[in-house]
Design a protein around this motif. Sequence first.
Motif, short mmCIF file in Angstrom:
data_model
loop_
_atom_site.label_atom_id
_atom_site.label_comp_id
_atom_site.label_asym_id
_atom_site.label_seq_id
_atom_site.Cartn_x
_atom_site.Cartn_y
_atom_site.Cartn_z
N VAL A 129 0.79 -1.29 0.22
CA VAL A 129 -0.11 -0.18 0.02
C VAL A 129 0.83 1.21 0.05
O VAL A 129 1.74 1.35 0.64
CB VAL A 129 -0.92 0.01 1.29
N LEU A 130 0.36 2.24 -0.86
CA LEU A 130 1.08 3.50 -0.93
C LEU A 130 -0.35 4.50 -0.44
O LEU A 130 -1.17 4.19 -0.91
CB LEU A 130 1.46 3.87 -2.28
N LYS A 131 0.09 5.48 0.07
CA LYS A 131 -0.72 6.57 0.63
C LYS A 131 -0.32 7.88 0.22
O LYS A 131 0.49 8.29 0.26
CB LYS A 131 -0.97 6.48 2.18
N ALA A 132 -1.63 8.90 -0.18
CA ALA A 132 -1.42 10.22 -0.38
C ALA A 132 -2.56 10.49 0.16
O ALA A 132 -3.85 10.34 0.08
CB ALA A 132 -1.31 10.60 -2.03
N HIS A 133 -2.49 12.06 0.81
CA HIS A 133 -3.67 12.67 1.50
C HIS A 133 -4.05 13.99 0.78
O HIS A 133 -5.06 14.50 1.38
CB HIS A 133 -3.36 13.00 2.87
N ASP A 134 -3.46 14.35 -0.36
CA ASP A 134 -4.15 15.38 -0.89
C ASP A 134 -3.95 15.01 -2.63
O ASP A 134 -3.14 14.51 -3.09
CB ASP A 134 -3.49 16.66 -0.83
N GLY A 135 -4.56 16.06 -3.42
CA GLY A 135 -4.64 15.63 -4.73
C GLY A 135 -3.39 15.68 -5.48
O GLY A 135 -2.93 15.00 -6.43
N ILE A 136 -2.77 16.79 -5.16
CA ILE A 136 -1.15 17.09 -5.91
C ILE A 136 -0.27 15.97 -5.73
O ILE A 136 0.48 15.56 -6.51
CB ILE A 136 -0.74 18.46 -5.10
N THR A 137 -0.11 15.48 -4.37
CA THR A 137 0.79 14.40 -3.95
C THR A 137 0.39 13.09 -4.65
O THR A 137 1.10 12.33 -5.10
CB THR A 137 0.49 14.16 -2.49
N GLY A 138 -0.92 12.69 -4.76
CA GLY A 138 -1.66 11.53 -5.13
C GLY A 138 -1.29 11.56 -6.84
O GLY A 138 -0.77 10.46 -7.31
N ALA A 139 -1.43 12.70 -7.54
CA ALA A 139 -1.35 12.65 -9.04
C ALA A 139 0.46 12.37 -8.95
O ALA A 139 0.77 11.51 -9.77
CB ALA A 139 -1.57 14.01 -9.55
N SER A 140 1.07 12.95 -8.11
CA SER A 140 2.76 12.91 -8.44
C SER A 140 3.04 11.58 -8.20
O SER A 140 3.92 10.99 -8.94
CB SER A 140 3.50 13.87 -7.68
N MET A 141 2.44 10.76 -7.04
CA MET A 141 2.83 9.50 -6.91
C MET A 141 2.46 8.24 -7.81
O MET A 141 3.13 7.54 -8.15
CB MET A 141 2.16 8.98 -5.39
N ALA A 142 1.13 8.72 -8.34
CA ALA A 142 0.70 7.89 -9.42
C ALA A 142 1.44 7.80 -10.52
O ALA A 142 1.75 6.69 -11.29
CB ALA A 142 -1.08 8.13 -9.64
N ILE A 143 1.83 8.92 -10.96
CA ILE A 143 3.02 8.95 -12.34
C ILE A 143 4.14 8.47 -12.03
O ILE A 143 4.70 7.78 -12.77
CB ILE A 143 2.94 10.69 -12.61
N HIS A 144 4.80 8.71 -10.88
CA HIS A 144 6.14 8.39 -10.43
C HIS A 144 6.26 6.96 -10.05
O HIS A 144 7.35 6.21 -10.24
CB HIS A 144 6.81 9.31 -9.77
N GLU A 145 5.45 6.75 -9.14
CA GLU A 145 5.63 5.40 -8.43
C GLU A 145 4.75 4.16 -9.30
O GLU A 145 5.29 3.15 -9.42
CB GLU A 145 4.68 5.36 -7.18
N GLN A 146 3.79 4.66 -10.12
CA GLN A 146 3.18 3.65 -11.21
C GLN A 146 2.77 2.45 -10.46
O GLN A 146 3.07 1.39 -10.65
CB GLN A 146 4.12 3.32 -12.22
#
Length: 228
Positions: free
Chosen positions: A28-45
């Motif tokens: 599991v990976l977690k993000a608590h705001d949209g900006i961090t979430g978008a960045s993690m989706a793109i870079h962590e894949q």
Amino acid sequence: MQRILIVEDERDITDLIGFNLERAGYSVLKAHDGITGASMAIHEQPDLVVLDLMLPGKDGYAVFKEIRRDARSRDIPVIMLTARAQTEDRIQGLEAGADDYLTKPFSPKELMLRVQAVLKRSDGTPGAVTVQHGPFKFNKNDLKFYLDGEPVDLTSTEFKLLLYLTERAGKAQDRNDLLRTVWGYSDDVHSRTLDTHMKRLRQKLGTHADRVETVRGIGYRVTPTENV
């Protein structure tokens, strides 16, 4: 181990989802705001994103669009999660291209079933590597679809739906069978999900949209080769 990114600002909900995912064997990976979430989706894949729509910094729809725009993340399946229970919100999420949609409050068991179903249909399909049917060509290994030789971006759900119909070209496929096979559930409540995805799929097929026919009272079918 498959990795799942949870983008949710309510930490108790994030922890609940994360606990159930980890217990089921996912990382599991977690993000608590949209900006961090978008960045993690793109870079962590990750293998899948569970995306809340009401987020600080950038709302879920904006995050989803950013994920789909970037070549590194555009094929990652997304389950939208929101407190909005209105039909219009659910349809908007599906029309945007989400692979599934779940409203709060939700059962952790139901979420796990949705996660498993989405990951299963986003996996490569075993058997023949390619399927050719008139202007349609499918590459099952990389889930790529070509129309008249040109690549067309389909979500994993759209790919599986069109492939399922194409492999049974000429035969009408029952709505409930399609829902059960592609989404993992079959009931009247979710029938709009099928229609919404079919509408998006036909838009992407452009001048070949009529190759996917509505069979009144039954469901859908892809026209046989002699009609293609």
